[in-house]
Design a protein around this motif. Structure first.
Motif, PDB file in Angstrom:
ATOM      1  N   THR A 702       0.812  -1.224   0.000  1.00 15.91           N
ATOM      2  CA  THR A 702       0.000   0.000   0.000  1.00 15.91           C
ATOM      3  C   THR A 702       0.843   1.271   0.000  1.00 15.91           C
ATOM      4  OG1 THR A 702      -0.122  -0.049   2.428  1.00 15.91           O
ATOM      5  CG2 THR A 702      -1.887  -1.169   1.212  1.00 15.91           C
ATOM      6  N   HIS A 704       2.006   3.097  -2.239  1.00 21.02           N
ATOM      7  CA  HIS A 704       1.580   4.132  -3.186  1.00 21.02           C
ATOM      8  C   HIS A 704       0.419   4.962  -2.648  1.00 21.02           C
ATOM      9  CE1 HIS A 704      -1.082   0.705  -3.773  1.00 21.02           C
ATOM     10  NE2 HIS A 704      -1.934   1.493  -4.403  1.00 21.02           N
ATOM     11  N   SER A 707       2.434   7.988   0.182  1.00 24.30           N
ATOM     12  CA  SER A 707       3.784   8.400  -0.202  1.00 24.30           C
ATOM     13  C   SER A 707       4.326   9.516   0.686  1.00 24.30           C
ATOM     14  CB  SER A 707       3.791   8.846  -1.669  1.00 24.30           C
ATOM     15  OG  SER A 707       2.854   9.900  -1.864  1.00 24.30           O
TER      16      SER A 707
END
Length: 974
Positions: A702, A704, A707
């Protein structure tokens, strides 16, 4: 222990000669006497022939069940299984196929507390026969006293278990054993019973190992379970478990092991309906629930959505019942000094009005100033003064609409707080008090909104969200009102006018509702935005709850047309405000649910469990961290690796009410949770290194979605040091001990996923720094000095406090060592009035029943308030033999002003000086502990000096302000 025949209460510990002669007629020639005290060589004969001594102990079962007993008899160390049980087996063995000692103690925590102290009870079975059977308790999963009583309708049964033993062919179904299915599936068993080979269905199933030939119900396969879990095979072979099913019932069901190739308990257990059944005790465990539902749980939420029309009809019927009696007993709203002025706009709908007023009057014991504005009603509403006394009633000849009616009432407001309440709304008890407290303690709060529940039991809203296009969405609409997302206090864009509190002075300052929105809709949204612009806040408070008959004052079609019209007006009024809002999207819901606040972080806090203070073992520290973050104004969400074992009501009282507690999900749900909340969290705080290790795969999947999120790894304690201490304690040879550096590398490897590492003490921080982590802050324990007032001369005894989650924990090891090795020596040197008090949380996987008992040892279990114990003891004792981190219990004892004697490994962790803040003894050395305690126990000057120095240490190192500054520095690190 002398043999005896009779007992003042039913007991397993005797030879029942009359019963034995009736059961085994052949012994009449061997034992000719009828005198109770002359049993002769009967014990040896019983062992040879497999005779049971009484109906409560089954000799053949016991010997067949436990291979070590058979071996001991073969080696002539015992003449029978009964002798073994009387000597040592009673501590943890099961004496009869229809009684399980571990089940009984775990299922009845009060029995565990009794057995931990010197009560005259030798084990759980002793209690069961003397008391528990008559209280209709069950001693086995397979025997339900109430089910059994159903099958004995022709007589009164006061002790079901004893009665069953005398009538073992009786029918006894239970939640864990399907008797009807068993008889149908295995008809040969009935034939065997008729031939006298077995006494009953249960006797056949439970008596011997069936090696997978017989299953207890269609949802458990003995063969599959044992083959799928090779770790339990040796335990079954050794007699620790009678079968795979017994292991499953004791442990496997909690661990969600698969009981059958076609049964998926994990998937089934994700149903909110199933979770609610388990929380409320309507089902004993998830496996029983699965069996009863046949693996199919109803979609209750969907069913309730479809049933809303029917529930509205039911609501109307309830209102009509109240209205019939309304004239007989008018509602009295007389007041002297009102807490709140309630404005209710009316147009017809008399029955609902009476229902709303009845609920309002019952909801608050203080003064209520009721202002009713009737806009040209044509029903009984015109004569409300017949049904209500003490209210201000305004009549208008025509229907002036909600906005104008409310504004007309503002001039009559007398209280400092105003409640706008629809007449189709049923406010719940405590709601007004909660709102008033919110205004009283939070001066910037301008509006308090309610949790609105529709007539079908589902949420209408938990506060509302305003999107960039001016549209408004009820947060969590259509969800269950008990979900975590709806049960914490938060700022909201706006709240529904169906139940809306506001400050009276602010309402006047803003000139009430904007009449551009006549007759209704968007007026409260517009008002809330103006409240925000005035510098005040809109707060959603779940303690303010109301049931709302949605569209009760207008039909859905006309409501929709007003909404479309007034949205355009709203957009024109507040273009500047809307430009900062998010675009309407389902994915934006969680991010948009609360306005962003300057300096406030959105934090996801992940730990093993919801960190309740009474759990100890680092959970007290985690609780302090969460509480400190929330009190600093941060928005904190707690997510557990494992679902909590307690009811959610326990959780909400343990934290500030602004903390969101995700109690209905755990690690397998985390991926989906993070996807739903993509980009929401500024910080993810991972508590404990083992949890960081568990979370690495989730983070990689996860990453992404977060960030810009800071990942904080709070090590809580470096376990490698503790593991090495434990291995040395247990005598692992030096050449077989793993190298500490290798252990540390393996433990720390997962921490590189984090952007910030936190240690609990300076020792751990140095270890982390040595392994390449830089700038490691130390965050210890939060404590406030609160010394108990009792003087030295009025105190006595020693206090041990520690949470025990399992028998392999450091606290259990230290307690066992204390009561087994040290305390028997201390009893000879301490005064007769000196006792050892043992307190702390005991987890379901831990039991203290096997520990030594003494009149001078009190096993107290969990205490909500330990202060009286700290104030009664003379010394605190912490003989820990292996440990990691910092012992919270020593900081807590110090804060209460109780000097401590501790093992040297704990003293090194604390950094406290021997003889100055603490008394140190060599780890595991009972002679040294005895010396230190004996020298200190009668020394008031030493006690006073330690107490003074402890308070100074706590004030300097554990200060609340310093603690908050350290957390702030971690959260705002570059």
């Amino acid at each position: 222990m002398p043999d005896h025949i009779s007992s003042p209460a039913p007991s397993w510990d005797h030879f029942d000669l009359a019963w034995m002669k009736a059961t085994y007629p052949e012994i009449r020639d061997v034992v000719g006497t009828d005198k109770p005290d002359e049993i002769g060589d009967l014990p040896r004969l019983a062992g040879i022939c497999g005779y049971s001594p009484n109906p409560y102990f089954d000799e053949c079962y016991y010997v067949a069940r436990y291979p070590d007993v058979r071996q001991a008899i073969a080696e002539k160390r015992y003449v029978s299984g009964f002798e073994h049980y009387r000597s040592i087996g009673h501590r943890d063995r099961s004496p009869h196929w229809l009684f399980n000692e571990e089940y009984y103690v775990v299922a009845n925590p009060d029995i565990g507390r009794l057995l931990r102290n010197d009560t005259g009870l030798r084990n759980g079975y002793d209690h069961y026969l003397r008391t528990g059977d008559a209280e209709f308790r069950s001693g086995s999963w397979f025997f339900s006293p109430f089910e059994y009583i159903k099958s004995t309708s022709d007589e009164i049964v006061r002790t079901p278990f004893r009665h069953y033993l005398a009538h073992q062919s009786g029918y006894s179904n239970s939640a864990w054993f399907d008797t009807d299915w068993y008889m149908t599936s295995y008809p040969e068993v009935l034939d065997a019973i008729r031939r006298g080979e077995w006494r009953s269905i249960l006797h056949h199933y439970l008596y011997g190992k069936n090696h997978g030939h017989y299953d207890p119900c269609p949802y458990f396969s003995e063969r599959f379970y044992v083959e799928s879990n090779p770790d339990i095979r040796d335990a079954i072979a050794s007699g620790q478990f009678n079968s795979g099913y017994e292991h499953f019932l004791l442990y496997g069901v909690k661990e969600r092991r698969q009981p059958h190739p076609d049964v998926d308990l994990d998937q089934y257990g994700h149903s909110p309906y199933v979770q609610a059944l388990l929380r409320n005790g309507r089902r004993p465990d998830i496996f029983v629930s699965y069996c009863r539902d046949r693996g199919v749980s109803p979609d209750v939420d969907a069913a309730l959505e479809l049933a809303e029309t029917a529930t509205k009809y039911a609501f109307e019927k309830k209102c009509s019942v109240l209205s019939i009696n309304a004239a007989r007993r008018p509602l009295d709203f007389s007041y002297e000094r009102p807490d709140v002025s309630i404005i209710m706009a009316l147009h017809n709908n008399f029955n609902m009005t009476i229902n709303a007023l009845t609920a309002l009057r019952a909801s608050h014991g203080g003064g209520l100033h009721l202002i009713l504005v009737d806009g040209g009603s044509e029903d009984e509403t015109r004569d409300l003064q017949r049904y209500v006394t003490g209210a201000t009633i305004l009549h208008f000849p025509g229907n002036i609409g909600f906005v104008r009616a409310c504004n007309a009432a503002i001039a009559h407001v007398e209280a400092p707080v105003v409640l706008f309440l629809n007449n189709d709304t049923e406010i719940q008890p405590g709601a007004i008090t909660a709102a008033l407290q919110r205004f009283r303690h939070h001066p910037r709060t301008g509006v308090v909104g309610a949790k609105l529940v529709r007539t079908n039991g589902m949420l209408q809203e938990a506060g509302t969200i305003i999107f960039r296009d001016g549209s408004v969405a009820g947060y969590m609409r259509g969800k269950s009102p008990d979900i975590p997302e709806a049960n914490f206090v938060r700022q909201a864009d706006s709240c529904s006018g169906a139940c809306l509190f506001t400050r009276a002075d602010l309402l006047r300052q803003l000139d009430g509702f904007d009449e551009a929105y006549i007759p209704a809709y968007y007026e409260e949204t517009d008002y809330c935005v103006r409240v925000w612009k005035s510098g005040h806040e809109i707060v959603y408070d779940p303690s303010v709850t109301a049931i709302h008959y949605e569209y009760g004052s207008s039909d859905l079609t006309s409501g929709a047309s007003y909404i479309n019209r007034n949205r355009l007006i709203f957009m024109g009024r507040h273009t500047d405000y809307l430009s900062r809002k998010l675009v309407r999207s389902e994915l934006n819901t969680n991010t948009a649910r609360s306005p962003s606040r300057s300096g406030a972080r959105r934090i996801l806090f992940i730990d093993d469990r919801i960190p309740l203070r009474n759990y100890g073992s680092g959970f007290s520290r985690a609780n302090d961290i969460v509480t400190t973050m929330a009190e600093a104004g941060h928005a904190v969400t707690i997510f557990p690796i494992f679902k909590p074992l307690v009811h959610p009501s326990h959780l909400y009282t343990a934290f500030p009410d602004t903390v969101e507690i995700i109690w209905d999900r755990d690690l397998p749900d985390l991926d989906a949770f993070l996807a739903q909340r993509a980009g929401l969290y500024d910080v993810i705080w991972m508590s404990r290194t083992q949890n960081v290790r568990r979370l690495v795969p989730v983070i990689e999947r996860t990453a992404h979605l977060m960030s810009r999120t800071m990942l904080v790894a709070d090590t809580e304690a470096v376990s490698s040091v503790r593991d090495e201490q434990k291995d040395r304690l247990h005598g692992i040879p030096e050449d077989r001990l793993p190298d500490l550096a290798d252990r540390l590398r393996a433990e720390f490897e997962c921490l590189f996923v984090a952007s910030r590492i936190v240690a609990v003490n300076a020792l751990d921080a140095r270890l982390l720094t040595d392994h390449g982590f830089t700038g490691v802050p130390v965050l210890g324990h939060l404590q406030t000095p609160r010394p108990g007032p009792r003087p030295w001369k009025e105190r006595s005894g020693l206090l041990f406090v520690g949470s025990i989650h399992h028998r392999d924990s450091p606290n259990f090891d230290s307690l066992e060592w204390l009561v087994t090795h040290l305390w028997p020596m201390l009893e000879h040197v301490l005064p007769d009035d000196a006792k050892l008090l043992v307190a702390g949380h005991i987890g379901p996987a831990a039991s203290l029943v096997g520990l030594p008992r003494s009149p001078r040892i009190a096993y107290l279990g969990e205490h909500a308030d330990l202060a009286p114990l700290y104030d009664s003891a003379r010394l605190f004792i912490a003989p820990t033999r292996y440990a990691a981190g910092i012992p919270y219990k020593l900081h807590e004892a110090a804060a209460h002003g109780l000097p401590a004697v501790a093992s040297d490994i704990l003293c090194r962790q604390l950094g406290w000086q021997d003889g100055h803040e603490i008394l140190q003894a060599r780890t595991g050395d009972e002679v040294d502990f005895l010396r230190v305690i004996a020298n200190a126990y009668g020394n008031p000057a030493l006690w006073a000096r330690l107490r003074y120095n402890l308070q100074a240490r706590i004030t300097t190192e554990n200060d609340r302000g310093t603690y908050a500054e350290t957390i702030d520095g971690i959260l705002n690190a570059p």
